[in-house]
Write a protein that holds these residues in place. Structure first.
Motif, mmCIF file in Angstrom:
data_model
loop_
_atom_site.group_PDB
_atom_site.id
_atom_site.type_symbol
_atom_site.label_atom_id
_atom_site.label_comp_id
_atom_site.label_asym_id
_atom_site.label_seq_id
_atom_site.Cartn_x
_atom_site.Cartn_y
_atom_site.Cartn_z
ATOM 1 N N ILE A 1 10.291 -21.891 56.074
ATOM 2 C CA ILE A 1 9.122 -21.298 55.393
ATOM 3 C C ILE A 1 7.806 -21.681 55.955
ATOM 4 N N GLY A 2 6.916 -20.776 56.478
ATOM 5 C CA GLY A 2 5.640 -20.998 57.098
ATOM 6 C C GLY A 2 4.448 -20.358 55.927
ATOM 7 N N GLY A 3 3.749 -21.506 55.389
ATOM 8 C CA GLY A 3 2.933 -21.019 54.357
ATOM 9 C C GLY A 3 1.786 -20.410 54.819
ATOM 10 N N THR A 4 0.416 -20.858 54.695
ATOM 11 C CA THR A 4 -0.776 -20.379 55.204
ATOM 12 C C THR A 4 -1.230 -21.195 56.414
ATOM 13 N N ILE A 5 -1.371 -20.374 57.649
ATOM 14 C CA ILE A 5 -1.637 -21.100 59.072
ATOM 15 C C ILE A 5 -3.157 -20.523 59.425
ATOM 16 N N GLN A 6 -3.965 -21.394 59.630
ATOM 17 C CA GLN A 6 -5.202 -20.784 60.111
ATOM 18 C C GLN A 6 -5.627 -21.638 61.235
ATOM 19 N N GLY A 7 -6.224 -20.809 62.333
ATOM 20 C CA GLY A 7 -7.050 -21.550 63.539
ATOM 21 C C GLY A 7 -8.257 -22.025 62.857
ATOM 22 N N ILE A 8 -9.215 -21.167 62.559
ATOM 23 C CA ILE A 8 -10.466 -21.837 62.177
ATOM 24 C C ILE A 8 -10.774 -20.873 60.668
ATOM 25 N N ASP A 9 -11.165 -21.756 59.957
ATOM 26 C CA ASP A 9 -11.719 -21.538 58.503
ATOM 27 C C ASP A 9 -12.973 -21.856 58.379
ATOM 28 N N ILE A 10 -13.734 -20.742 58.439
ATOM 29 C CA ILE A 10 -15.274 -21.383 58.429
ATOM 30 C C ILE A 10 -15.939 -20.364 57.431
ATOM 31 N N ALA A 11 -17.028 -21.115 56.752
ATOM 32 C CA ALA A 11 -17.739 -20.403 55.757
ATOM 33 C C ALA A 11 -18.851 -19.469 56.460
ATOM 34 N N ASP A 12 -19.865 -20.334 57.002
ATOM 35 C CA ASP A 12 -20.896 -19.659 57.778
ATOM 36 C C ASP A 12 -21.459 -20.584 58.865
ATOM 37 N N ALA A 13 -22.106 -20.058 59.881
ATOM 38 C CA ALA A 13 -22.618 -20.696 60.770
ATOM 39 C C ALA A 13 -23.964 -20.105 61.485
ATOM 40 N N GLN A 14 -24.860 -20.994 61.747
ATOM 41 C CA GLN A 14 -25.837 -20.634 62.469
ATOM 42 C C GLN A 14 -25.995 -21.401 63.924
ATOM 43 N N ILE A 15 -26.168 -20.735 64.883
ATOM 44 C CA ILE A 15 -26.341 -21.370 66.470
ATOM 45 C C ILE A 15 -27.446 -20.715 66.922
ATOM 46 N N GLY A 16 -28.341 -21.684 67.253
ATOM 47 C CA GLY A 16 -29.752 -21.313 67.940
ATOM 48 C C GLY A 16 -29.732 -21.002 69.386
ATOM 49 N N GLY A 17 -28.545 -21.020 70.034
ATOM 50 C CA GLY A 17 -28.601 -20.763 71.327
ATOM 51 C C GLY A 17 -27.143 -20.137 71.695
ATOM 52 N N VAL A 18 -26.585 -20.268 72.755
ATOM 53 C CA VAL A 18 -25.071 -19.590 73.038
ATOM 54 C C VAL A 18 -24.073 -20.041 72.157
ATOM 55 N N GLY A 19 -23.409 -19.244 71.601
ATOM 56 C CA GLY A 19 -22.198 -19.542 70.766
ATOM 57 C C GLY A 19 -20.942 -18.999 71.228
ATOM 58 N N SER A 20 -19.916 -19.777 71.182
ATOM 59 C CA SER A 20 -18.502 -19.512 71.387
ATOM 60 C C SER A 20 -17.740 -20.101 70.419
ATOM 61 N N ILE A 21 -17.028 -19.355 69.700
ATOM 62 C CA ILE A 21 -16.333 -19.840 68.558
ATOM 63 C C ILE A 21 -14.724 -19.063 68.830
ATOM 64 N N THR A 22 -13.667 -19.765 68.945
ATOM 65 C CA THR A 22 -12.319 -19.290 69.062
ATOM 66 C C THR A 22 -11.502 -20.096 68.230
ATOM 67 N N GLY A 23 -10.569 -19.374 67.456
ATOM 68 C CA GLY A 23 -9.776 -19.786 66.663
ATOM 69 C C GLY A 23 -8.320 -19.004 66.801
ATOM 70 N N GLN A 24 -7.037 -19.906 66.936
ATOM 71 C CA GLN A 24 -5.914 -19.589 67.516
ATOM 72 C C GLN A 24 -4.969 -19.979 66.477
ATOM 73 N N SER A 25 -4.135 -19.035 65.922
ATOM 74 C CA SER A 25 -2.577 -19.689 65.227
ATOM 75 C C SER A 25 -1.669 -19.328 66.035
ATOM 76 N N THR A 26 -0.631 -20.068 66.010
ATOM 77 C CA THR A 26 0.649 -19.993 66.666
ATOM 78 C C THR A 26 1.754 -20.078 65.746
ATOM 79 N N PHE A 27 2.563 -19.422 65.607
ATOM 80 C CA PHE A 27 3.919 -19.848 64.781
ATOM 81 C C PHE A 27 5.177 -19.182 65.082
ATOM 82 N N THR A 28 6.066 -20.113 65.481
ATOM 83 C CA THR A 28 7.487 -19.989 65.709
ATOM 84 C C THR A 28 8.491 -20.272 64.756
ATOM 85 N N GLY A 29 8.995 -19.439 63.980
ATOM 86 C CA GLY A 29 9.934 -19.889 62.641
ATOM 87 C C GLY A 29 11.260 -19.432 63.081
#
Length: 937
Positions: A291-319
């Motif tokens: 049983i895999g429950g809840t899997i999250q790469g990035i869980d973010i509410a809000d973000a402010q970036i004054g320059g260049v922004g790179s946001i990467t979230g990844q989830s991998t599941f093998t069950g």
């Protein structure tokens, strides 16, 4: 845990490097804390019980029972590393064995309520743990548990305020295993349980960075349970509640943003989870649950970036779950995932410059159940995978000040396999939802943008048994490439792509059965809804607004296969019945430059049912009944310059049923199976040259064969190139609508009736408005082509019964196949125009019987152009072409023979035509129809 006796061992550890500290440094500061905890509890016995408990209550580099605070005027370096091992092992020969290894909480750096840094920050929090629980007995009960009961965190802090650059890394890594082994004994059982409650790589509750920020969080878990037995049950449970790579759901100290970075920012969150459960016994229940429950790469509410922004979230599941037994009960394997996501942003993401947002989810699930059973002691092998809700990127509101690149991608693979010898085999695969990219609020990109959502799903279910019921089902719910639920505003060139694809297969096989036993295979049903690209119809403005050139595409491509085989029971195969596919569903669109829009959908569905059993055992195969495949469904397009619109729908449906002693029924599509290139309701306004191409192309094959029973084969489909289009272009306009179908239905029986039925219709254009009687819809040269084509072959053959081949089993008033090039067209063109409407048919209908009646009916209604209202300011050419070949043959040796062929063909039918220049109006109709009936008796 049951009371332990005779051989018992207990080991308990609580360890922390730093705790409850308030640090205030006027210059630079370096804080490093390392804590290593190794717990082992070992017990052995020969005659009697054996029990061990290894308990690490907590182990952290930094933690608090109250708070930890840091106030550093200059640069700061923080490092917290926790390494934890819990090992419990119990063994006995005659008695019960219990091994329980647990970790409560572990963290590298945690419980930081305030982190104030006047210079640069480099922070690393790392928690690496290993849990091993094992229990072994020969005669008795074995129970082993490995458990993370609390939370494992790499880095956890609130109120983070860094004046300059910041680098924060958090890693939580856990290896958790439980192994239980037993051999025999009264009420013998073997139970292995691997539990993990919560893993977080990095948890940031409020972050304010004055310079460049690099944030990374990773959660990694290997969760393994294994239970074995010989005479008794075996149960293995591997279960995870939650895992998050990076979480930032709080509020920064001086702003309303959870993450506030003044300059460039790179944010990365990874969750990598492996879960396996194995239960094996000879005589007893075998139950494996991963049983895999809840899997999250990035869980973010809000973000402010004054320059260049790179946001990467990844989830991998093998069950994986695997169960096996011989006798003594059922064998059940269950692999389940609640939810997985790459990037989840619940509030505003605001990036002042260029931005790259990526959310990726990769899921691989398997369930294998094996059993043998015995006469009088049948078992059930039950394998299930359930994929839950899988998302690549889920975004609320997004604002990007520069170039935007957004990607959401899901890759899902699931396999369920159940095998038995004496007893039932059930294999089920389910996926609730796969979403590549979804936006829940406005997305605004000031410059060029590339938005891409991809969802790819593969699922298989295989059920095999020698004596018993075999059921295999591979199902899926919603599969979406990209879904924009609010406004999309792009200030430059826009490239938007959504792609959904799936491949579902089910196979069931049995040899013998009793009572209600059967062999059933299902691949896809009415819950399957696939869409490549979807966007809204805005109440104000446009759902998608692109200031410059635009390239937009949505594709949905699916393959379904159901195979049911039996030698002694009914066999039923269903593939794609009630399934819906949409290439692109676009509400309204505004493009300031050149536009290229493509919507394409393709369904390939195959159903095969075969049995060799006794009298009355049927074979039923159905493919694509009531399915709906649409290339492009849109409301309003406004394009300032040239536009190319492509809408395509493809459908390939095959059904094959064969039976020795029962009825054989094969159905490939029916009267409610629809293929539509361009759906009704598009209002298309083009400022330059306009080109529209709409295609619906289908292929059907239904084959039913029986020796002793009735054979019925049917095929049906309704095809439309384009429906209900309002078109306007300031310059030249070229429109093509094509509907093409090749269909075959063949039925053959030796001992009973045989019937082959068809129900078909095709139209190139239906209800097309290009301007009005007084307003030109095309400002330049007009080119309009509508084409419809059907090739149908119906063949019914019987030795001892009647044979019928035709539209439906009835009389001369049966429904006809309708083929129309274009119908109800209004065209007002300012210059020259060419209009071509083509309808063609090739039909071969054959009914043959030796002992019974033979009846063949085939009727077509063909029109090249119907109801053309034309106004051209220049020269005009109109061609209406109709060709039909209709051959009906009925042949009987000892019974009646009836053959009826009917064709109604019209080149151009109705309308008002006004051409200012030279005109050429041509209608060519060619019909070759023949009905032949032969009888000897």
């Amino acid at each position: 845990m049951a009371p332990l006796n005779q051989a018992q061992s207990f080991d308990t550890i609580s360890a922390v490097g730093l705790q409850n500290i308030d640090v205030n440094v006027d210059a630079e500061a370096t804080v490093a804390a390392t804590s290593t905890a190794k717990s082992a509890a070992l017990s052995e016995n020969v005659t009697g019980d054996s029990g061990s408990l290894s308990d690490v209550v907590f182990n952290s580099g930094l933690q608090a029972t109250t708070t930890n605070t840091f106030d550093v005027s200059s640069n700061a370096g923080l490092s917290g590393i926790a390494t934890t091992t819990a090992n419990a092992s119990s063994a006995t020969s005659a008695g019960n064995a219990a091994g329980f290894a647990t970790i409560g909480d572990s963290a590298g750096l945690s419980d930081i309520s305030s982190l104030q840094v006047g210079g640069e920050l480099n922070a690393l929090g790392k928690s690496v743990s290993s849990i091993t629980g094992s229990a072994e007995t020969v005669v008795g009960i074995a129970a082993a548990t490995g458990s993370l009961s609390g939370a494992m965190q790499g880095f956890e802090a609130a109120g983070i305020d860094v004046s300059s650059n910041a680098s924060i890394q958090g890693l939580a890594q856990l290896s958790n295993s439980a192994t239980a082994a037993a051999t025999s004994g009264t009420s013998s059982s073997s139970t292995a349980t691997a539990l993990a409650n919560n893993l977080e790589g990095a948890s940031l509750n409020g972050l304010d960075v004055g310079g460049v920020a690099s944030l990374a969080g990773q959660a990694s878990l290997g969760n393994t349970s294994k239970a074995t037995n010989v005479e008794g049950s075996a149960t293995a449970n591997s279960q995870l509640q939650t895992a998050t790579g990076l979480e930032a759901t709080g509020t920064a100290s001086a702003t309303t943003f959870g993450v506030d970075v003044a300059s460039d920012a790179t944010i990365t969150g990874l969750s990598s989870i492996t879960s396996s459960a194995t239960a094996a016994t000879t005589a007893g229940l075998a139950d494996a649950n991963s049983i895999g429950g809840t899997i999250q790469g990035i869980d973010i509410a809000d973000a402010q970036i004054g320059g260049v922004g790179s946001i990467t979230g990844q989830s991998t599941f093998t069950g994986s779950a695997k169960s096996s037994n011989v006798t003594g009960g059922n064998s059940t394997a269950d692999s389940t995932l609640t939810a997985a996501g790459g990037l989840d942003a619940s509030e505003l993401i605001d990036v002042s410059s260029d931005a790259t947002l990526k959310g990726l989810s990769s899921i691989n699930m398997s369930a294998t159940a094996e059993s043998t059973g015995a006469a009088g002691a049948t078992t059930v092998a039950d394998a299930l995978f359930n994929g839950g809700n899988v998302t690549g990127a889920s975004l609320d509101e997004v604002e990007i000040g520069g170039i935007g690149n957004v990607l959401g991608q899901v890759g899902f693979t699931g396999a369920a396999q159940a095998s038995n010898v004496t007893g039932a085999a059930d294999a089920t695969g389910d996926l609730a939802r796969a979403m590549g990219l979804e936006t829940l609020d406005n997305m605004k990109v000031s410059s060029d943008a590339t938005l891409k959502g991809i969802a790819s799903v593969t699922g298989s279910a295989t059920a095999e048994t020698t004596a018993g019921d075999a059921n295999a089902a591979a199902r899926a719910g919603a599969i979406n490439g990209a879904d924009f639920n609010d406004l999309v505003d792009i200030g430059g060139i826009g490239s938007i792509q959504g792609a959904a694809s799936f491949n579902l297969s089910a196979k069931s096989t049995n040899v013998t059965g009793v009572g209600a036993d059967s062999s059933d295979a299902l691949a896809g049903n009415s819950s399957l809804q696939a869409s490549g690209l979807a966007s809204i119809d805005a109440s104000t403005g446009y759902g998608i607004d692109i200031a410059s050139d635009a390239s937009i595409s949505g594709t949905a491509i699916g393959s379904l296969k159901a195979d049911a085989f039996s030698t002694a029971t009914d066999a039923t195969a269903n593939a794609g019945n009630g399934s819906d596919l949409f290439g692109a569903q676009i509400g309204d669109l505004n493009v300031g430059g050149i536009a290229s829009v493509t919507g394409a959908a393709q369904l390939t569905s195959n159903a095969t049912a075969q049995n060799v059993g006794g009298i009355g055992l049927d074979a039923v195969a159905a493919s694509g009944l009531g399915a709906d495949v649409t290339g492009l469904d849109a409301n309003l397009f406004d394009v300032a310059s040239d536009a190319t619109i492509t809408a395509q729908a493809f459908g390939t449906l095959n059904a094959t049923a064969s039976s020795t002693g029962g009825a054989a029924t094969a159905a490939a599509g029916n009267s409610t199976t629809d293929l539509t290139g361009l759906a009704t309701g598009l209002d298309l306004n083009i400022g330059g040259v306009g080109t529209l191409s709409a295609l619906a192309q289908g292929s059907e094959s239904a084959t039913a064969t029986s020796v002793a029973g009735v054979a019925q084969a049917s095929a049906g489909m309704d095809l439309s190139g384009a429906i209900g289009l309002d078109f306007a272009s300031s310059s030249d306009g070229s429109l093509t609508g094509i509907a093409k179908l090749a269909a075959t239905a063949s039925a053959s029986s030796t001992g009973a009736d045989a019937s082959a039925n068809g129900n078909f219709s095709a139209i190139g254009f239906d209800n097309l408005d290009i301007g009005t009687a007084s307003v030109a819809g095309i400002g330049g040269v007009s080119t309009l082509k509508g084409q419809a084509q059907i090739a149908g072959t119906l063949n019914a053959e019987s030795v001892s019964g009647d044979a019928f081949a035709g539209i439906t089993a009835g009389g001369l008033n049966d429904l006809t196949s309708t083929i129309t090039g274009m119908d109800n067209v209004v065209l007002n063109g300012a210059s020259d125009g060419t209009i071509l409407g083509t309808a063609s048919g090739v039909f071969n209908t054959t009914a043959t019987s030796t002992m019974g009646d033979a009846s063949g009916f085939s009727a077509q209604n063909l029109t090249g152009i119907s109801s053309l209202n034309l106004e051209l300011g220049g020269n005009g050419g109109i061609s209406a072409i109709v060709n039909d070949t209709n051959f009906v043959t009925a042949h009987s040796v000892s019974g009646n023979a009836t053959a009826v062929a009917s064709v109604d063909a019209i080149g151009l039918d109705g309308g008002t035509i006004h051409i200012a220049g030279n005109a050429s109006i041509m209608a060519n109709v060619g019909v070759d129809s023949k009905a032949e009936a032969h009888t000897i008796g």
